[in-house]
Structure formats: C-alpha cells, structure tokens
Design an enzyme around this catalytic site. Structure first.
Site, PDB file in Angstrom:
ATOM      1  N   ASP A 195       9.335   2.520   0.006  1.00  0.00           N
ATOM      2  CA  ASP A 195       8.312   3.215   0.780  1.00  0.00           C
ATOM      3  C   ASP A 195       8.540   2.854   2.240  1.00  0.00           C
ATOM      4  O   ASP A 195       8.133   1.805   2.714  1.00  0.00           O
ATOM      5  CB  ASP A 195       6.917   2.772   0.316  1.00  0.00           C
ATOM      6  CG  ASP A 195       5.799   3.455   1.087  1.00  0.00           C
ATOM      7  OD1 ASP A 195       6.089   4.127   2.109  1.00  0.00           O
ATOM      8  OD2 ASP A 195       4.627   3.304   0.690  1.00  0.00           O
ATOM      9  N   LYS A 255       4.880   9.198   9.339  1.00  0.00           N
ATOM     10  CA  LYS A 255       4.609   8.686  10.668  1.00  0.00           C
ATOM     11  C   LYS A 255       5.617   9.156  11.716  1.00  0.00           C
ATOM     12  O   LYS A 255       5.445  10.204  12.328  1.00  0.00           O
ATOM     13  CB  LYS A 255       4.481   7.165  10.638  1.00  0.00           C
ATOM     14  CG  LYS A 255       3.344   6.684   9.718  1.00  0.00           C
ATOM     15  CD  LYS A 255       3.042   5.220   9.863  1.00  0.00           C
ATOM     16  CE  LYS A 255       2.018   4.748   8.841  1.00  0.00           C
ATOM     17  NZ  LYS A 255       0.688   5.320   8.965  1.00  0.00           N
ATOM     18  N   TYR A 260       0.843  -1.191   0.000  1.00  0.00           N
ATOM     19  CA  TYR A 260       0.000   0.000   0.000  1.00  0.00           C
ATOM     20  C   TYR A 260       0.881   1.245   0.000  1.00  0.00           C
ATOM     21  O   TYR A 260       1.784   1.372   0.838  1.00  0.00           O
ATOM     22  CB  TYR A 260      -0.897  -0.007   1.237  1.00  0.00           C
ATOM     23  CG  TYR A 260      -1.814   1.180   1.351  1.00  0.00           C
ATOM     24  CD1 TYR A 260      -2.886   1.343   0.481  1.00  0.00           C
ATOM     25  CD2 TYR A 260      -1.626   2.145   2.346  1.00  0.00           C
ATOM     26  CE1 TYR A 260      -3.748   2.425   0.589  1.00  0.00           C
ATOM     27  CE2 TYR A 260      -2.488   3.233   2.467  1.00  0.00           C
ATOM     28  CZ  TYR A 260      -3.540   3.370   1.584  1.00  0.00           C
ATOM     29  OH  TYR A 260      -4.387   4.442   1.698  1.00  0.00           O
TER      30      TYR A 260
END
Length: 432
Positions: free
Chosen positions: A244, A272, A149
């Site tokens: 990623d 994050k 994702y």
C-alpha cells in the site's frame, strides 16, 4: 521568538456551527483534533509550504493535505495546467487521453506495475486490490499488520491505526463479524508471526498487504530483511504481496518504497501524489493479475469519476515536476535536517524521544524506542505530544494532529522554514 496566544475566533465559530451540520464537525475524523486537544483551525487558503486560517494566521505546514502536496500547495505549474483543463470540462465519465499519459508514467516509475486501474481514493484502491487478491488466488483470507491503515473498508478496519487509533477504537461498530473473519493480523516487523499465520492457514491466504513504511501509526521503518522476508514467504505459499503505497508512492523515491528497498510486490495501491492534490487513487501490478479486472476479466469494479480529467492533469504535472534532477536529494536533505533537529532539541530539553525520516517523511515519538510496530508506538506519551502539538500551533507550525500520523515535507519548504520550525520546537519543548 515571542510566545503569543493564537487568535482563532472565526475558526471557533465556524467549527461550532459545523458540529451541528456534520458528525463531529468534520468530514474526516482526525481533523477534529480529538487526540491533541483544543479545537481545529479552519483553513482559508494554501500556498507553497504555508496555510492560512480564516482568522488570518499563517502556518508552516507539515501535513501537506496528508501527503499530496509534495511540490507545495497550489503549485503554479499544476494550477496552470488545471486552468487549461477546466476549459474542456470537469468530468467526462468516458475514456480520455490523459488516462493513457498518467498510466504510462506510473507504469514506467513503479517496478511492479505493468497495468493500472484509476479510482477516486486510496480507500477505493485498497478495496479494489483486496477483491483482486481474492479473485486471482481463489482464496479468501488476507494478512494485514496491526496499526497499518488501508482505508475504511470493512475488511481492513481491524487494528487499523490512523484515525481509528486516534479515537481509541480497536475497530469500528457497524462492521459485521463476517466482514473481518477472513482478516488475519500480525505485528509489523514480525516475520515469525506471519510464518505462523501461513502455517495455521495452509493454502487459505490470498495475500499480505502492508504499508512498506508505516505512516498511520506514526512513522515506522521496516526492519532489515522484513520486506524481503515477506516477499519470500508469499512466493513460497502461493500468495500475493501487496504494497500500500498511497503514502510512500512517489514520496520516498520516484518509484516508491519498492524502488527504495529493492523489493518488488505483486500489486501496489497508490493515491495522493498521483492526483496532485485532487481526489485520486490507483491499483496496479502484474499484467496477468490485472487482466482479472473488468471488462478484461470477471472481477467487477467501476467508478463514474475514475480517470477524471482534472485529477489526471494534476497528477501528470506533479510527476513531471518530480522527474527534475536533484528533487529527491533536496527532499531528503531538508527532511533529515528537520527530523534530526527535532530529536536533538527534545533530548537537549530532557525528553525521551525517538524517530527519524526517510526522503520526505518523518516522525517523532515521546518514548525511549526504537519503535518497531504499533504496540511500541502506543508507548509514546500522547499527552506530551498533544501539548507539543498545541505549542507548535501557537507558534505558527502546523503538524499532524495525531501521534499516529507521519509528517511530510515538500519542495516548497525553505531553509528558513526549517530553522523557524526548530526554533519554535526548542521553545515548546522547554515548557513541557
């Protein structure tokens, strides 16, 4: 431990009202508990390794706001730094010195990053890096991996795992065919499939993007030689390699997966942890590639809230805390103890399981395994996981409400938290 029915009257009332106000009652799909059954609990506050719902129930949290809370929720030092920053204002929309400080910290830590651009989310970082891959190479096609994702941009919503997998959708209505026609997919950990894509699309592929450790199909490690093979393939074909590291960055090592595995990509996305709990994202890499980004170069990307002083402050303090001696050894030890304890408890109760951990990430599948990719992950017993999730919630343990999400530990989790979690797991697993 005595089993008691969780009292969540206020959560149920608030969620019922929310469903009339917001699609599905949530601001992000996986929060709706669709894949685990029951209704979500509504959070009231967080502190350290714990969360409290609006009914006053306390839980040990292994979601950590999906990764950022590596130092624990509402860390006192992070909160203290934010209080000082608040006095200067919440948003500038102009350059601030804090951007320089965090940029230098990121560049010093992450092997491939020579220049960095701050944005507001992991999705935005992946959108920017996608455009940059194409701008730099002059090619349009990209390769991503099934179940990985990279945010909800149109080009990435192809076999995307995470919330899309939770909802049982292969992609998303509203995404035009033209947006995904240049997105090629391969199974994670399958180098031969990637070789075939390069062979069938000569000099057309801009790059390969992947989660170096998958967290959005559940927790899946790269096979030996997989990342190295991708590095070699992309170099041979004049394509870029993008990690990623929105989840893995500063979590599985201070320098991320590329430090941990010794494989240096051309570009990296982050998020994050570098926001310390505030909305943030970033993409960075080789200086010659990053010089394509406006205003240094012709590839346009912008954002009013990018480099927000509060997000920069929280990120700086979080990275300072992670530089302390023994931090990653501590995270590894407690996560490994938790992961091995969960697997042993499940096996002792007669369940077929597999899984593992790496630094401060972990996961468990209710299937024989090993799980190498998304297709393997889909063999996990989702119904059993849903029952396990609910049983743990009843006992005050908050796990990710999806089989297709990794779990996270933090520096705030104690030995007692781990033991309490394992005791709860043994109780629940005995009832499944």
């Amino acid at each position: 431990m005595v089993y008691t029915t969780l009292q969540t009257t206020k959560s149920e009332e608030i969620f019922a009202a929310a469903q009339k106000l917001m699609p599905g009652g949530v601001s992000s799909p996986v929060r709706a508990f669709k894949s685990v059954g029951g209704q979500p609990i509504v959070f009231d506050r967080v502190q350290g390794a714990y969360v409290w719902d609006v009914d006053g129930n306390q839980y040990i949290d292994y979601v950590g706001t999906w990764g950022p809370a590596i130092c624990g929720h509402a860390n006192p030092e992070v909160i203290g730094a934010l209080r000082e920053a608040l006095e200067k204002g919440t948003s500038f929309g102009a350059p601030c010195y804090l951007e320089n400080v965090l940029a230098e910290m990121v560049i010093d830590a992450v092997p491939c990053i020579e220049m960095v651009r701050f944005v507001n989310s992991g999705t935005e970082a992946c959108m920017g890096v996608l455009r940059l891959m194409r701008a730099f190479t002059g090619r349009e096609k990209i390769i991503k991996f099934q179940g990985c994702y990279h945010g909800h941009a149109d080009s990435f919503l192809v076999q995307a795992g995470s919330g899309v997998a939770t909802l049982g959708l292969p992609d998303s209505p509203g995404v035009p065919k033209a947006a995904t026609s240049a997105t090629l997919t391969a199974p994670y950990n399958d180098l031969e499939a990637v070789k075939e894509l390069f062979k069938n699309n000569p000099e057309e592929i801009a790059g390969v993007i992947l989660e170096p450790v998958v967290g959005n199909s559940g927790f899946i490690l790269p096979d030996a030689g997989f990342l190295e093979g991708l590095r070699e393939l992309t170099q041979d074909h004049g394509a870029l390699l993008v990690f990623d590291e929105v989840m893995t960055g500063f979590r599985i090592a201070y320098g991320g997966a590329q430090e941990r595995f010794g494989v240096t990509p051309d570009l990296t996305t982050l998020g994050k942890i570098i926001g310390g709990g505030l909305p943030v994202g970033a993409y960075g890499g080789r200086a010659d590639i990053m010089s394509m980004v406006a205003p240094a170069g012709p590839m346009y990307q912008a954002g009013t809230l990018s480099g927000n002083p509060l997000a920069m402050t929280a990120g700086i303090k979080t990275l300072e805390l992670l530089q302390k001696s023994g931090v990653y050894e501590q995270l590894h030890e407690k996560t490994q103890r938790l992961s091995e304890g969960l697997l042993n408890a499940a096996q002792e109760a007669g369940h077929t399981v597999c899984g593992g951990s790496l630094s401060a990430m972990f996961g468990m599948f209710f299937c024989e395994g090993p799980v190498h990719n998304y297709d393997d992950a889909k063999l996990s017993d989702a119904t059993k996981f849903g029952n396990f999730h609910r049983g743990m919630l009843e006992r005050g343990i908050y796990l990710a409400p999806s089989q297709f999400e990794a779990g996270f530990t933090s520096l705030a989790h104690t030995d007692e938290d781990i033991e309490r979690t394992l005791a709860a797991a043994r109780e629940v697993l005995a009832t499944l």
